[in-house]
Design an enzyme around this catalytic site. Structure first.
Site, PDB file in Angstrom:
ATOM      1  N   HIS A 362     -60.613  10.174  -9.117  1.00 34.22           N
ATOM      2  CA  HIS A 362     -59.564  11.161  -9.395  1.00 34.22           C
ATOM      3  C   HIS A 362     -58.170  10.712  -9.015  1.00 34.22           C
ATOM      4  O   HIS A 362     -57.239  11.505  -9.085  1.00 34.22           O
ATOM      5  CB  HIS A 362     -59.845  12.474  -8.661  1.00 34.22           C
ATOM      6  CG  HIS A 362     -61.054  13.197  -9.142  1.00 34.22           C
ATOM      7  ND1 HIS A 362     -61.021  14.132 -10.145  1.00 34.22           N
ATOM      8  CD2 HIS A 362     -62.342  13.117  -8.745  1.00 34.22           C
ATOM      9  CE1 HIS A 362     -62.242  14.615 -10.345  1.00 34.22           C
ATOM     10  NE2 HIS A 362     -63.058  14.009  -9.503  1.00 34.22           N
ATOM     11  N   LYS A 553     -48.096  23.579  -8.255  1.00 37.99           N
ATOM     12  CA  LYS A 553     -49.042  22.512  -7.934  1.00 37.99           C
ATOM     13  C   LYS A 553     -48.780  22.070  -6.508  1.00 37.99           C
ATOM     14  O   LYS A 553     -47.781  22.464  -5.907  1.00 37.99           O
ATOM     15  CB  LYS A 553     -48.883  21.339  -8.898  1.00 37.99           C
ATOM     16  CG  LYS A 553     -47.425  20.893  -9.052  1.00 37.99           C
ATOM     17  CD  LYS A 553     -47.255  19.765 -10.061  1.00 37.99           C
ATOM     18  CE  LYS A 553     -47.265  20.200 -11.512  1.00 37.99           C
ATOM     19  NZ  LYS A 553     -48.342  19.674 -12.290  1.00 37.99           N
ATOM     20  N   ARG A 554     -49.666  21.223  -5.960  1.00 41.56           N
ATOM     21  CA  ARG A 554     -49.395  20.682  -4.640  1.00 41.56           C
ATOM     22  C   ARG A 554     -48.011  20.022  -4.618  1.00 41.56           C
ATOM     23  O   ARG A 554     -47.559  19.482  -5.632  1.00 41.56           O
ATOM     24  CB  ARG A 554     -50.474  19.642  -4.273  1.00 41.56           C
ATOM     25  CG  ARG A 554     -51.829  20.242  -3.934  1.00 41.56           C
ATOM     26  CD  ARG A 554     -51.741  21.126  -2.718  1.00 41.56           C
ATOM     27  NE  ARG A 554     -51.467  20.352  -1.530  1.00 41.56           N
ATOM     28  CZ  ARG A 554     -52.318  20.169  -0.530  1.00 41.56           C
ATOM     29  NH1 ARG A 554     -53.506  20.740  -0.551  1.00 41.56           N
ATOM     30  NH2 ARG A 554     -51.993  19.447   0.520  1.00 41.56           N
ATOM     31  N   LYS A 559     -45.332  14.080  -7.859  1.00 40.40           N
ATOM     32  CA  LYS A 559     -45.271  15.190  -8.821  1.00 40.40           C
ATOM     33  C   LYS A 559     -43.815  15.583  -9.115  1.00 40.40           C
ATOM     34  O   LYS A 559     -43.538  16.315 -10.041  1.00 40.40           O
ATOM     35  CB  LYS A 559     -46.071  16.384  -8.306  1.00 40.40           C
ATOM     36  CG  LYS A 559     -47.580  16.091  -8.186  1.00 40.40           C
ATOM     37  CD  LYS A 559     -48.335  17.299  -7.672  1.00 40.40           C
ATOM     38  CE  LYS A 559     -49.801  17.016  -7.368  1.00 40.40           C
ATOM     39  NZ  LYS A 559     -50.662  16.997  -8.565  1.00 40.40           N
ATOM     40  N   THR A 661     -54.577  19.539 -14.521  1.00 42.51           N
ATOM     41  CA  THR A 661     -55.329  20.573 -15.242  1.00 42.51           C
ATOM     42  C   THR A 661     -54.473  21.826 -15.370  1.00 42.51           C
ATOM     43  O   THR A 661     -54.680  22.632 -16.279  1.00 42.51           O
ATOM     44  CB  THR A 661     -56.658  20.911 -14.533  1.00 42.51           C
ATOM     45  OG1 THR A 661     -56.403  21.068 -13.135  1.00 42.51           O
ATOM     46  CG2 THR A 661     -57.688  19.823 -14.747  1.00 42.51           C
ATOM     47  N   LYS A 665     -53.927  24.723 -18.415  1.00 39.91           N
ATOM     48  CA  LYS A 665     -53.935  26.182 -18.239  1.00 39.91           C
ATOM     49  C   LYS A 665     -52.655  26.784 -18.811  1.00 39.91           C
ATOM     50  O   LYS A 665     -52.685  27.807 -19.508  1.00 39.91           O
ATOM     51  CB  LYS A 665     -54.051  26.528 -16.747  1.00 39.91           C
ATOM     52  CG  LYS A 665     -55.405  26.156 -16.164  1.00 39.91           C
ATOM     53  CD  LYS A 665     -55.401  26.036 -14.637  1.00 39.91           C
ATOM     54  CE  LYS A 665     -56.605  25.205 -14.193  1.00 39.91           C
ATOM     55  NZ  LYS A 665     -56.515  24.736 -12.798  1.00 39.91           N
TER      56      LYS A 665
END
Ligand code: 26V
Length: 835
Positions: A362, A553-554, A559, A661, A665
């Site tokens: 992952h 998100k985290r 990111k 993911t 969504k």
């Protein structure tokens, strides 16, 4: 007719029967009378009544897997990020209306009691949520499966923001009990640690004499599949010390000391992801990994032997999936079970092991690739360390024979990393012990082959496959966005609930102004709900007609929440300078947790608050820009934010987000994506029309190339007056007047190495945001794109993902679009019954 027989018969259900059942649970399980019951007590009573409806079918599914000899999937994961279960279970059982009708005369609403359920937050982020989606999807597809994990007393920490800074508090999801689980105290395999090994030859049967043992107690939660046709089991293990206390010490008056051993042993299942900065934290983490892995393998081997008698057939009857490297020690544990406990020859044990395991990677992030110090492994798991040495010796012999003289290759594929401190590479162990290794998006798989597993791929070509992640549409569309589903059903009928492909029938409706109006209204109502939550939580009023621009998100540098915040600052400046230049009114919504020890990530959260403080009250912005940070992001928060989003921020440094993911969504719920060509976002772009994506920035290849050349952030800053101004303002404390130096280091790192290419991508991101502004001005074009987005997302259903695992990794027959076939069969049966 009792509730249970009625559930079995599938007859039209009478809410009065369910109401009676709920009241009985309230009275006899909760011990409360109706007039005194709190929402929480109603929730427990309702959940218990619903659980009763699950049990028969659950047991029948499990039994039928044995009777038919169907292959069992065992999904080993240190994380299951489940969220709430009430609506999931009720919806999948098709009982929503009935439960509402049952509760109404009691003055109770499902919506209210739903909110008191604690999220089961037994995961950090995407990896854990994927495991939860997979359990539901396997249940829906009728794939017989057990998920194995740890029943943490405390899930992911509760995030509290004080003065813009994140603080972590323990989460306490079990405080009021867990109405869904069944404790199975009799299922309690013994887990050993430490000690020494008796035996002269490591690849022959040896005897491990551990010096410490703990029990793993099973807790089972049924996972209900769509339409309740079949179910899977989530079996979570809780640590229980063999002796509750040292009675002698207790009687001597040492009341605390008498409990010390118990506390130490039971700390194994105390918390999700214990901090691993300290050696004792690292040891606890390894203990957790071995604890649940060994419990799972003992459990599945026992079950297999009971039915099939010997281990030779294990690979034909079970598929064990390793969710990342956290359970990778399973490879050595299964070898130990085969060789030491069942006296199988090494080669046969290895055939069984490799035939049974599959491994999903992952992440490519070097810091996240697990390795354990050899010294720690030798002390905690001495027999496993021996077994790893034997696996490695045989593997390296093979490599040297096939690639003579290539010492570099041998060093790079070795299970042992020879450095100052010798360490076991868990990814390599998982790779060697599995017949298939998969990445979670096409790009990620490609990078796996080129980077971390490049040399292993040479040694074992063909083992790596790509299986792009998916999400369960039941939770992320049907439940989370009821308004949209009502609209879709009115437009194209209910088939999309069984067959996501049917969403494509929305494509022509994107041209229908009436439908677009309805779609826009649904979005507007969802946004209103979010706006109310923002006001309730933060006391900030936001305009529900503004563009909801969300990054949820985290918090992690890769990111790039920072990129978003820098653009926000630049945008505020630009609006002040020219308020009438056609800016889309925006609410930038941030939510996410930073790892407790990740100081830079916490600083980015602080920056979001500082920017919010500067922007939200500024009359010069004319209400065109608001910035909010919603605290304590979790699955339930996502269920509120996702349906309300207009713009989905997927802006990771290309090559670093394995899949994502949340991107799926949000797109499914009609948010347009602003993003880099990273992870599964690339594959979304291949399936939705161009106008639904604002793609920008360096590609993964370009990122790698810049990194190799050592280009830092400064040339990009020099070329962008806009970015330079933002950084200067930050540096001078314009956003942190109480502590002007707060962001100095942060800015310095952008001017310097800028490892996440924030500066390099800034201008491209700015331009992409302005493209979004322009499309926003054309309301019907925006809504049209949003409709087409929803219409084209079917492929990202976790049902497709699971079907691919079944075909490519597990070797299990799953029909193409099995839900459709099952629905047709059910309809035919219904027809026969009716006729
Ligand atoms: C963990 C850590 C921990 C140490 C600091 C750096 C770092 C970087 C990344 C990670 C992630 C670990 C594994 C993980 O959660 N991967 C996520 O898996 C999702 C499901 O496949 C996928 O959608 C996400 O892109 C991926 O980040």
């Amino acid at each position: 007719m009792t509730l249970e027989t009625e559930a079995r018969s599938g007859a039209r259900r009478d809410p009065a029967i369910l109401r009676d059942a709920i009241i009985r649970k309230l009275t006899y399980d909760v011990g409360r009378s109706q007039n005194a019951a709190s929402d929480r007590e109603w929730f427990i009573a309702t959940a218990r009544a619903v659980r009763d409806l699950i049990v028969d079918r659950w047991m029948a599914t499990t039994r039928s897997a044995y009777e038919t000899g169907a292959k069992q999937v065992y999904y080993l994961s240190l994380e299951f990020l489940i969220g709430r279960l009430l609506r999931d279970n009720i919806d999948n059982l098709g009982l929503t209306e009935q439960v509402n009708d049952a509760l109404a005369p009691l003055g109770v609403t499902l919506e209210r009691i739903r909110m008191v359920e604690h999220d089961a937050a037994l995961g950090n982020g995407g990896l854990g949520r994927l495991a939860a989606c997979f359990m539901e999807s396997m249940a829906s597809l009728g794939v017989p499966a057990f998920g194995y994990g740890i029943r943490y007393d405390h899930g992911l920490f509760r995030q509290v923001i004080v003065d813009g800074w994140q603080h972590e508090y323990p989460e306490d999801w079990l405080a009021y009990g867990n109405p869904w689980e069944f404790a199975k105290p009799e299922i309690c395999p013994e887990i050993s640690f430490g000690g020494w090994v008796e035996g002269a030859v490591a690849d022959e049967p040896c005897v491990w004499r551990p010096d410490e043992q703990v029990h793993a107690v099973a807790y089972d939660t049924p996972v209900v599949g769509w339409r309740g046709r079949s179910m899977t089991t989530l079996r979570l293990w809780s640590a229980r010390a063999p002796d509750p206390l040292k009675l002698e010490a207790f009687n001597r008056g040492d009341h605390v000391g008498a409990l010390a051993d118990r506390v130490r042993l039971e700390s194994i299942s105390k918390v999700l992801y214990p901090g691993d900065e300290t050696p004792s934290g690292q040891e606890l983490r390894l203990r957790q990994q071995y604890f649940f892995t060994s419990a799972a393998l003992q459990d599945l081997v026992r079950r297999h032997l009971r039915v099939y008698g010997d281990l030779a057939s294990l690979p034909d009857r079970v598929a064990i999936q390793l969710n990342d490297t956290h359970p990778a020690i399973a490879v050595a544990e299964l070898m130990r079970i085969c060789v030491d406990l069942h006296q199988l020859p090494w080669d046969e044990a290895w055939r069984i092991t490799r035939g049974s395991f599959g491994y999903t990677n992952h992440t490519l992030m070097p810091e996240a690739l697990e390795s354990w110090p050899v010294a720690l492994m030798e002390r905690l798991l001495p027999r496993h360390m021996q077994i790893i040495y034997v696996i490695n010796a045989r593997h390296l012999d093979d490599v040297r024979a096939r690639f003579p003289g290539d010492d570099a290759l041998a060093a790079s594929v070795s299970l042992i990393h020879e450095n100052a401190e010798r360490r076991v590479r868990m990814g390599h162990l998982a790779f060697l012990g599995s017949h298939r290794v998969n990445g979670v998006s096409a790009l990620h798989t490609d990078l796996l082959r080129r980077t971390v597993f490049h040399d292993l791929d040479r040694v074992a070509p063909g083992r790596i496959v790509g299986i792009t992640n998916g999400i369960t549409f039941r939770r992320w569309l049907h439940q989370a966005n009821r308004r949209l589903c009502t609209l879709i059903e009115a437009a194209i009928g209910p088939r999309f609930r069984d067959d996501p492909q049917a969403l494509e029938e929305l494509v022509p409706l994107a041209e229908d102004a009436g439908f677009r109006g309805d779609f826009a209204l649904v979005k507007r109502l969802n946004k209103q709900a979010l706006a109310e939550a923002i006001r309730g939580e933060l006391g900030i009023a936001v305009d529900p007609t503004a563009m909801m621009d969300v990054q949820i998100k985290r918090i992690h540098e890769y990111k790039r929440q920072l990129l978003n915040l820098l653009e926000t600052i630049a945008l505020a400046e630009a609006i002040r300078a020219d308020p009438a230049a056609g800016w889309a009114p925006r609410v930038k919504v941030f939510a996410g947790k930073a790892a407790a020890s990740y100081h830079r990530a916490k600083l980015i959260i602080k920056l979001a608050h500082d920017v919010g403080a500067a922007v939200n009250g500024d009359p010069a912005l004319g209400g065109l820009l608001k910035v909010v940070f919603l605290p304590n992001y979790n699955v339930s928060a996502a269920e509120l934010i996702v349906p309300a989003a207009d713009l989905s921020e997927q802006i990771s440094t290309a090559g670093m987000e394995a899949s994502g993911t949340g991107n799926m969504k949000l797109a499914l719920n009609g948010a347009l994506t602003i993003g880099t060509r990273d992870g599964a976002t690339v594959e979304i772009a291949e399936r939705v029309p161009k106008e639904t994506m604002f793609l920008f920035g360096l590609s993964a290849e370009e990122v790698a190339e810049r990194r190799a050349r050592g280009v830092g952030g400064w040339p990009a800053i020099a070329a962008s007056p806009r970015l330079a101004a933002v950084l200067e303002a930050l540096e001078q404390g314009a956003y942190s007047p109480d502590d002007p130096g707060r962001y100095r280091d942060l800015v310095a790192s952008l001017r310097g190495p800028d490892p996440f290419m924030v500066a390099a991508d800034f201008e491209a991101y700015w331009a992409a945001q302005r493209r979004a502004d322009r499309l926003w001005q054309d309301r019907s074009a925006w809504i049209r794109a949003a409709v087409l987005n929803t219409a084209n997302m079917a492929w990202f259903s976790a049902d497709r993902t699971i079907a691919e695992y079944a075909a490519e990794v597990w070797n299990i027959p799953v029909h193409r679009r099995p839900l459709v076939q099952a629905a047709e069969a059910a309809a035919a049966q219904e027809g026969r019954r009716g006729g």
